[in-house]
Write a protein that holds these residues in place. Structure first.
Motif, PDB file in Angstrom:
ATOM      1  N   ASP A  10     109.402  69.441  49.965  1.00 48.77           N
ATOM      2  CA  ASP A  10     110.109  68.169  49.931  1.00 48.77           C
ATOM      3  C   ASP A  10     111.116  68.090  48.781  1.00 48.77           C
ATOM      4  OD1 ASP A  10     108.520  67.478  52.096  1.00 48.77           O
ATOM      5  OD2 ASP A  10     107.170  66.211  50.921  1.00 48.77           O
ATOM      6  N   HIS A  11     111.010  68.997  47.810  1.00 49.10           N
ATOM      7  CA  HIS A  11     111.919  69.030  46.666  1.00 49.10           C
ATOM      8  C   HIS A  11     112.962  70.143  46.785  1.00 49.10           C
ATOM      9  CE1 HIS A  11     108.681  66.900  43.997  1.00 49.10           C
ATOM     10  NE2 HIS A  11     109.219  66.085  44.889  1.00 49.10           N
ATOM     11  N   ALA A  12     113.177  70.664  47.973  1.00 44.85           N
ATOM     12  CA  ALA A  12     114.103  71.790  48.168  1.00 44.85           C
ATOM     13  C   ALA A  12     115.509  71.462  47.676  1.00 44.85           C
ATOM     14  CB  ALA A  12     114.130  72.206  49.639  1.00 44.85           C
ATOM     15  N   ARG A  13     116.018  70.312  47.987  1.00 45.87           N
ATOM     16  CA  ARG A  13     117.395  69.955  47.586  1.00 45.87           C
ATOM     17  C   ARG A  13     117.546  69.990  46.073  1.00 45.87           C
ATOM     18  NH1 ARG A  13     120.957  68.308  50.913  1.00 45.87           N
ATOM     19  NH2 ARG A  13     122.001  66.934  49.442  1.00 45.87           N
ATOM     20  N   ARG A  14     116.576  69.449  45.341  1.00 44.06           N
ATOM     21  CA  ARG A  14     116.629  69.467  43.873  1.00 44.06           C
ATOM     22  C   ARG A  14     116.561  70.892  43.365  1.00 44.06           C
ATOM     23  NH1 ARG A  14     112.848  70.385  40.645  1.00 44.06           N
ATOM     24  NH2 ARG A  14     111.182  69.722  42.019  1.00 44.06           N
TER      25      ARG A  14
ATOM     26  N   PHE B  51      99.922  76.067  56.099  1.00 41.47           N
ATOM     27  CA  PHE B  51      99.814  76.560  54.733  1.00 41.47           C
ATOM     28  C   PHE B  51      99.742  78.090  54.687  1.00 41.47           C
ATOM     29  CE2 PHE B  51      98.951  72.157  53.998  1.00 41.47           C
ATOM     30  CZ  PHE B  51      99.450  71.928  52.726  1.00 41.47           C
ATOM     31  N   ARG B  52     100.566  78.721  55.533  1.00 38.60           N
ATOM     32  CA  ARG B  52     100.731  80.169  55.471  1.00 38.60           C
ATOM     33  C   ARG B  52     102.109  80.512  56.013  1.00 38.60           C
ATOM     34  NH1 ARG B  52      97.481  83.557  59.933  1.00 38.60           N
ATOM     35  NH2 ARG B  52      98.523  82.749  61.763  1.00 38.60           N
ATOM     36  N   CYS B  53     102.558  81.724  55.737  1.00 36.81           N
ATOM     37  CA  CYS B  53     103.833  82.151  56.318  1.00 36.81           C
ATOM     38  C   CYS B  53     103.675  83.533  56.928  1.00 36.81           C
ATOM     39  CB  CYS B  53     104.978  82.080  55.317  1.00 36.81           C
ATOM     40  SG  CYS B  53     104.901  83.183  53.935  1.00 36.81           S
ATOM     41  N   LEU B  54     104.471  83.747  57.960  1.00 29.97           N
ATOM     42  CA  LEU B  54     104.451  84.985  58.745  1.00 29.97           C
ATOM     43  C   LEU B  54     105.816  85.640  58.658  1.00 29.97           C
ATOM     44  CD1 LEU B  54     102.953  83.422  62.007  1.00 29.97           C
ATOM     45  CD2 LEU B  54     101.678  84.441  60.123  1.00 29.97           C
ATOM     46  N   ALA B  55     105.847  86.957  58.821  1.00 28.78           N
ATOM     47  CA  ALA B  55     107.126  87.657  58.906  1.00 28.78           C
ATOM     48  C   ALA B  55     107.816  87.211  60.193  1.00 28.78           C
ATOM     49  CB  ALA B  55     106.907  89.164  58.896  1.00 28.78           C
ATOM     50  N   SER B  56     109.033  86.680  60.076  1.00 27.63           N
ATOM     51  CA  SER B  56     109.765  86.206  61.253  1.00 27.63           C
ATOM     52  C   SER B  56     110.527  87.347  61.935  1.00 27.63           C
ATOM     53  CB  SER B  56     110.732  85.092  60.865  1.00 27.63           C
ATOM     54  OG  SER B  56     111.646  85.539  59.890  1.00 27.63           O
TER      55      SER B  56
ATOM     56  N   ASP C 108      94.901  79.554  44.342  1.00 31.23           N
ATOM     57  CA  ASP C 108      96.081  78.707  44.239  1.00 31.23           C
ATOM     58  C   ASP C 108      95.651  77.280  43.906  1.00 31.23           C
ATOM     59  OD1 ASP C 108      97.727  80.892  45.047  1.00 31.23           O
ATOM     60  OD2 ASP C 108      97.260  80.463  47.140  1.00 31.23           O
ATOM     61  N   LEU C 109      96.576  76.497  43.351  1.00 35.55           N
ATOM     62  CA  LEU C 109      96.235  75.144  42.926  1.00 35.55           C
ATOM     63  C   LEU C 109      96.965  74.086  43.744  1.00 35.55           C
ATOM     64  CD1 LEU C 109      96.509  75.496  39.040  1.00 35.55           C
ATOM     65  CD2 LEU C 109      94.424  75.485  40.420  1.00 35.55           C
ATOM     66  N   ALA C 110      96.273  73.024  44.067  1.00 36.64           N
ATOM     67  CA  ALA C 110      96.872  71.810  44.604  1.00 36.64           C
ATOM     68  C   ALA C 110      96.775  70.778  43.481  1.00 36.64           C
ATOM     69  CB  ALA C 110      96.120  71.329  45.842  1.00 36.64           C
ATOM     70  N   ILE C 111      97.935  70.263  43.046  1.00 37.86           N
ATOM     71  CA  ILE C 111      97.995  69.369  41.889  1.00 37.86           C
ATOM     72  C   ILE C 111      98.484  68.002  42.352  1.00 37.86           C
ATOM     73  CG2 ILE C 111      99.073  69.034  39.626  1.00 37.86           C
ATOM     74  CD1 ILE C 111      99.490  72.200  39.728  1.00 37.86           C
ATOM     75  N   SER C 112      97.692  66.995  42.086  1.00 39.78           N
ATOM     76  CA  SER C 112      98.053  65.635  42.518  1.00 39.78           C
ATOM     77  C   SER C 112      99.185  65.094  41.650  1.00 39.78           C
ATOM     78  CB  SER C 112      96.843  64.709  42.412  1.00 39.78           C
ATOM     79  OG  SER C 112      96.563  64.448  41.049  1.00 39.78           O
TER      80      SER C 112
ATOM     81  N   THR D  85     106.388  75.305  41.709  1.00 40.21           N
ATOM     82  CA  THR D  85     105.548  74.744  42.771  1.00 40.21           C
ATOM     83  C   THR D  85     106.411  74.335  43.950  1.00 40.21           C
ATOM     84  OG1 THR D  85     105.693  72.449  41.972  1.00 40.21           O
ATOM     85  CG2 THR D  85     103.864  73.801  41.134  1.00 40.21           C
ATOM     86  N   TYR D  86     105.757  74.082  45.047  1.00 43.29           N
ATOM     87  CA  TYR D  86     106.417  73.392  46.150  1.00 43.29           C
ATOM     88  C   TYR D  86     105.651  72.091  46.361  1.00 43.29           C
ATOM     89  CZ  TYR D  86     102.766  75.385  49.219  1.00 43.29           C
ATOM     90  OH  TYR D  86     101.571  75.740  49.798  1.00 43.29           O
ATOM     91  N   PHE D  87     106.354  71.083  46.848  1.00 44.28           N
ATOM     92  CA  PHE D  87     105.768  69.754  47.013  1.00 44.28           C
ATOM     93  C   PHE D  87     105.755  69.404  48.485  1.00 44.28           C
ATOM     94  CE2 PHE D  87     105.710  65.137  47.112  1.00 44.28           C
ATOM     95  CZ  PHE D  87     104.745  64.850  46.167  1.00 44.28           C
ATOM     96  N   THR D  88     104.574  69.161  49.011  1.00 42.68           N
ATOM     97  CA  THR D  88     104.429  68.765  50.407  1.00 42.68           C
ATOM     98  C   THR D  88     103.130  67.987  50.566  1.00 42.68           C
ATOM     99  OG1 THR D  88     104.551  69.551  52.697  1.00 42.68           O
ATOM    100  CG2 THR D  88     103.240  70.872  51.192  1.00 42.68           C
ATOM    101  N   GLU D  89     103.106  67.137  51.552  1.00 43.93           N
ATOM    102  CA  GLU D  89     101.907  66.350  51.865  1.00 43.93           C
ATOM    103  C   GLU D  89     101.322  65.671  50.630  1.00 43.93           C
ATOM    104  OE1 GLU D  89      99.131  68.445  54.375  1.00 43.93           O
ATOM    105  OE2 GLU D  89     100.740  69.167  55.679  1.00 43.93           O
ATOM    106  N   GLY D  90     102.203  65.239  49.714  1.00 41.84           N
ATOM    107  CA  GLY D  90     101.786  64.443  48.569  1.00 41.84           C
ATOM    108  C   GLY D  90     101.259  65.193  47.368  1.00 41.84           C
TER     109      GLY D  90
END
Length: 123
Positions: free
Chosen positions: A114-118, A91-96, A38-42, A61-66
């Motif tokens: 952080d861009h969820a609304r858009r 930085f992981r997800c679990l079955a809820s 996976d990529l982290a893009i500044s 992408t998702y945007f978090t922590e800059g």
């Protein structure tokens, strides 16, 4: 990177979605950021890209922590649900809850993007 068997199919939520290829028990790790794939893009790198490349990142992408984070596999097709069947833990997800074979795997964008609304057309 997805950690459970999954399939990419048409989604009743939006476009394509990712579906469980076998049952997933509550608490099972479903996805985690894998830096080897996976990529982290500044933001600086994002600004150097063409408008078409930026639009791709705006969708997948998702945007978090800059930074923008791009999943290398089908995880980028995980759709939003207010009643998601996964929960984020860093930085992981679990079955809820238990996820049935054939059920769409969903997440709540508001918990980590952080861009969820858009993305959801709320801006």
């Amino acid at each position: 990177m997805m950690l459970v068997p999954s399939l990419l199919k048409e989604s009743p939520i939006a476009g394509k979605g990712i579906f469980a290829a076998s049952p997933i028990s509550k608490g099972t790790p479903v996805w985690e950021f894998t830096p080897q794939l996976d990529l982290a893009i500044s933001p600086e790198t994002y600004q150097q890209l063409s408008p078409i490349q930026q639009e791709y990142l705006n969708v997948y992408t998702y945007f978090t922590e800059g930074n923008y984070y791009l999943c290398a596999d089908h995880a980028r097709f995980m759709n939003h649900s207010d009643d998601a069947n996964t929960i984020e833990e860093g930085f992981r997800c679990l079955a809820s809850r238990d996820i049935a074979e054939g059920e769409e795997i969903t997440c709540n964008y508001f918990h980590f993007d952080d861009h969820a609304r858009r993305k959801l057309g709320m801006e």
